[in-house]
Design an enzyme around this catalytic site. Structure first.
Site, PDB file in Angstrom:
ATOM      1  N   LYS A   1       4.787   0.294  10.496  1.00 42.52           N
ATOM      2  CA  LYS A   1       4.714   1.486   9.664  1.00 42.52           C
ATOM      3  C   LYS A   1       4.160   2.672  10.447  1.00 42.52           C
ATOM      4  O   LYS A   1       4.591   3.804  10.260  1.00 42.52           O
ATOM      5  CB  LYS A   1       3.835   1.204   8.435  1.00 42.52           C
ATOM      6  CG  LYS A   1       4.451   1.754   7.151  1.00 42.52           C
ATOM      7  CD  LYS A   1       3.538   1.565   5.968  1.00 42.52           C
ATOM      8  CE  LYS A   1       4.011   0.423   5.100  1.00 42.52           C
ATOM      9  NZ  LYS A   1       3.231   0.344   3.843  1.00 42.52           N
TER      10      LYS A   1
ATOM     11  N   ARG B   1       5.888 -12.499   9.293  1.00 37.87           N
ATOM     12  CA  ARG B   1       6.612 -11.279   8.941  1.00 37.87           C
ATOM     13  C   ARG B   1       7.905 -11.219   9.745  1.00 37.87           C
ATOM     14  O   ARG B   1       8.062 -11.904  10.753  1.00 37.87           O
ATOM     15  CB  ARG B   1       5.738 -10.060   9.189  1.00 37.87           C
ATOM     16  CG  ARG B   1       5.410  -9.804  10.637  1.00 37.87           C
ATOM     17  CD  ARG B   1       4.317  -8.758  10.774  1.00 37.87           C
ATOM     18  NE  ARG B   1       4.586  -7.593   9.949  1.00 37.87           N
ATOM     19  CZ  ARG B   1       3.643  -6.783   9.465  1.00 37.87           C
ATOM     20  NH1 ARG B   1       2.376  -7.018   9.723  1.00 37.87           N
ATOM     21  NH2 ARG B   1       3.959  -5.740   8.749  1.00 37.87           N
TER      22      ARG B   1
ATOM     23  N   GLU C   1       0.888  -1.158   0.000  1.00 41.00           N
ATOM     24  CA  GLU C   1       0.000   0.000   0.000  1.00 41.00           C
ATOM     25  C   GLU C   1       0.930   1.213   0.000  1.00 41.00           C
ATOM     26  O   GLU C   1       1.854   1.268   0.823  1.00 41.00           O
ATOM     27  CB  GLU C   1      -0.871   0.036   1.258  1.00 41.00           C
ATOM     28  CG  GLU C   1      -1.808   1.235   1.235  1.00 41.00           C
ATOM     29  CD  GLU C   1      -2.573   1.464   2.544  1.00 41.00           C
ATOM     30  OE1 GLU C   1      -2.250   0.821   3.550  1.00 41.00           O
ATOM     31  OE2 GLU C   1      -3.490   2.310   2.530  1.00 41.00           O
TER      32      GLU C   1
END
Length: 569
Positions: free
Chosen positions: A280, A270, A43
RNA sequence: UGGGGUGUAGCCAAGUUGGCAAGGCAACGGGUUUUGGUCCCGUCAUUCGUGGGUUCGAGUCCUACCACCCCAGCCA
């Protein structure tokens, strides 16, 4: 001077992970007819970090290994968080890492019209409805982890009414949040994701690509699976937090039923790294609150920060290869990353001399005004890297740490009466020191042995230490930035409710003025080298000024200096 | 106490149809060395979250438990 990194090669794999096992199985049973098509779907709401590198290497690596393809697709369905700056940086970072999406750069927003048509189809077959409930009401109706939800009073509207309402949503007849399109699945599903998930919402926000063309935007779960299907993706590899979403991924594709050879989703864990924040939300906070100089601050775990710091693409790829791919939540030791850079740089970085903490060394028996020129190889084990000429004179700078007035036996460097080698130059013996009024050493005196030119002694006598040096008259003044870990604790993300900013390491950054050998005045931005014994350095990509070098320390050689200091005390 | 996942060394991580527990990082010992770097050589899991069971034989099969992660956005 320049040294560049080659594109992504075909490094050998460490072990076979579960995703490759799945692909092999598909190749065995003939699914997809041997075709492997993956995608990297960020994104554009921030810069890419080392965690994304894992996903990039996995997805592009899988495609390369199986002679398949990997798309770059921007998942841009939330206009309020996304920006063009981020898509630009993401593209730059993926390319820099050495991967190529060829002509397959896509945006989920490319499919808005198609997605809208799929939504109408869902409505037509009675599998989606427009809900008038507010966000809070929907939350109440959803139930809890242990209690089933309740159906919305609008759940049984006719397809005709839903179609009309949905078209009016698109036409902008309703306010933001007034209505949503929901999938009609099961409000009692034990999987919360399946309790009539929202497919479309009304949001008047300027989209970085479609502008104000739309006031309704599709949600992730509706968009992602269809984008994969539209692009012919076979293996949709994402991270573990989407495991629960897989059921919906399948539901959308299967109830639309138009994709005979459809993609399936597989999840992996992850990356978590000690001393490193990879959220983020937190990274953007560091940037906006100016706790770092920007997304490419050399202390940031972003690809751009690491690039500026001097990490090489090959070392990052190697790291991603070594950490493996599994479904177990893990915390990788920062030492492995360090090892990967060191291993790459050790082979590729030219060796040069620089003095970070200078003290003057005067050679009493060396003629004033005389200059020797030594041809020094750039790499002791790689002749192909060539050499450069370094001037030597009566007055030099050496590292202050390389001298001790009262040295223990285990100290191998310079001390009164002791002899050491000046790298590739001469043996020198310390004769004394000069001090200022406070007793600080201002100058070290020594004599040299002219018979040891080049750093060899003909009589076979040995010295334990070899020092790096720079001629004071010829030295290039430079700025050197020494970076430590941004966080001083092992896993700042581990403390769930703690404010991670409290864990910032106040000593994470230090600037020193240094003296470098003359050839370093001509380096190019991004050029990496090893200052003998001081670690690996990279000429700063962003702050580069010709003739006025600024270097960021990429990595130390090892932790041995601390251990040596400890042993000596 | 709903559902979905995961547990193999200090940290990652391979472990095929059950048949002597890969490899890397870290650590530790030794050698080489004009970087206290590199390189080389050696050491490092009688045991796989725990307890039962099946079997000649279990990390792999069965069973019960334990721990941790994810899900109640109109974020992705």
């Amino acid at each position: 001077m320049s040294n560049t990194n080659e594109a992504a090669g075909g490094e050998a794999r460490i072990g076979k992970d579960f995703i490759r096992t799945i692909i092999d199985a598909h190749n065995q049973d003939g699914r997809y007819a041997g075709r492997v098509h993956t995608r990297f779907p960020p994104e554009p709401n921030g810069y890419l970090h080392i965690g994304h590198a894992k996903s990039i290497c996995l997805n592009f690596g899988l495609a390369k290994e199986y002679n398949g393809k990997c798309n770059l697709r921007f998942d841009d369905t939330n206009p309020s968080k996304e920006e063009q700056e981020y898509v630009d940086s993401i593209q730059e970072d993926v390319r820099w890492l050495g991967f190529d999406w060829e002509d397959r750069r896509f945006f989920a927003s490319d499919y808005f019209e198609k997605l809208y048509a799929f939504a109408e189809q869902l409505i037509t077959i009675g599998k989606a409805y427009v809900d008038d409930l507010s966000a809070e009401q929907i939350r109440e109706y959803r139930g809890t982890l242990t209690e089933a939800g309740r159906n919305s009073p609008h759940r049984d509207r006719s397809p005709e009414e839903n179609l009309d309402l949905f078209r009016r949503m698109r036409a902008g007849e309703f306010a933001d949040g007034e209505r949503v399109l929901r999938a009609k699945i099961d409000m009692a599903s034990p999987n919360m994701i399946m309790r009539d998930p929202t497919l479309y919402r009304i949001k008047r926000a300027h989209h970085h690509r479609t502008g104000d063309a739309w006031c309704i935007y599709p949600m992730y779960d509706f968009t992602h699976c269809l984008s994969d299907a539209i692009e012919g993706v076979t293996h949709s590899v994402c991270t573990l937090e989407f495991e629960n979403n897989r059921e919906l991924y399948d539901w959308v594709l299967d109830t639309l039923g138009q994709f005979p050879e459809r993609p399936y989703q597989y999840e992996f864990a992850r990356l978590n790294l000690t001393y490193t924040v990879l959220s983020k939300r937190k990274l953007i906070q560091l940037v906006t609150e100016k706790l770092v100089s920007g997304w490419d601050d050399p202390r940031m775990p972003t690809i751009s920060g690491m690039r500026r710091r001097g990490y090489t693409p090959a070392s990052l790829r190697d790291f991603c290869e070594r950490i493996g791919v599994s479904k177990a939540n893990s915390l990788v030791d920062f030492a492995l990353l360090e090892h990967c850079v060191r291993e790459d740089l050790n082979a590729t970085a030219p060796r040069v001399m620089g003095v970070l903490n200078p003290v003057k060394l005067v050679i009493e028996n060396y003629p004033e005004g005389q200059v020797d020129e030594f041809d020094m190889p750039f790499h002791p084990e790689d002749e192909s890297m060539g050499s450069r000429v370094v001037p030597f004179a009566r007055e030099l700078y050496i590292e202050r740490d390389d001298f001790m007035e009262e040295a223990p036996k285990k100290f191998f460097r310079l001390a009164p009466g002791r002899e050491v080698r000046l790298r590739y130059a001469y043996y020198v013996t310390c004769t004394g020191v000069e001090k200022d009024a406070e007793g600080n050493i201002t100058e070290i005196r020594c004599t040299y042995d002219p018979e040891t030119k080049g750093g060899w002694s003909k009589d076979g006598r040995k010295v334990k230490g070899t020092l790096h040096w720079v001629s004071t008259a010829h030295a290039v003044p430079a700025e050197v930035r020494l970076y430590d870990k941004l966080f001083g604790v092992e896993n700042p993300a581990g403390e769930k409710d703690a404010d991670f900013r409290d864990l910032l390491n106040p000593d994470s950054f230090q600037t020193v003025s240094a003296f470098l050998e003359p050839c370093l005045a001509t380096v190019e931005p991004g050029w990496s080298c090893q200052f003998e014994r001081l670690g690996y350095f990279c000429s700063d990509v962003r702050d580069h000024v010709p003739g006025k070098p600024v270097f960021n320390r990429t990595a130390t050689l090892r932790d041995t200096w601390a251990k040596i200091a400890q042993k000596q005390s």
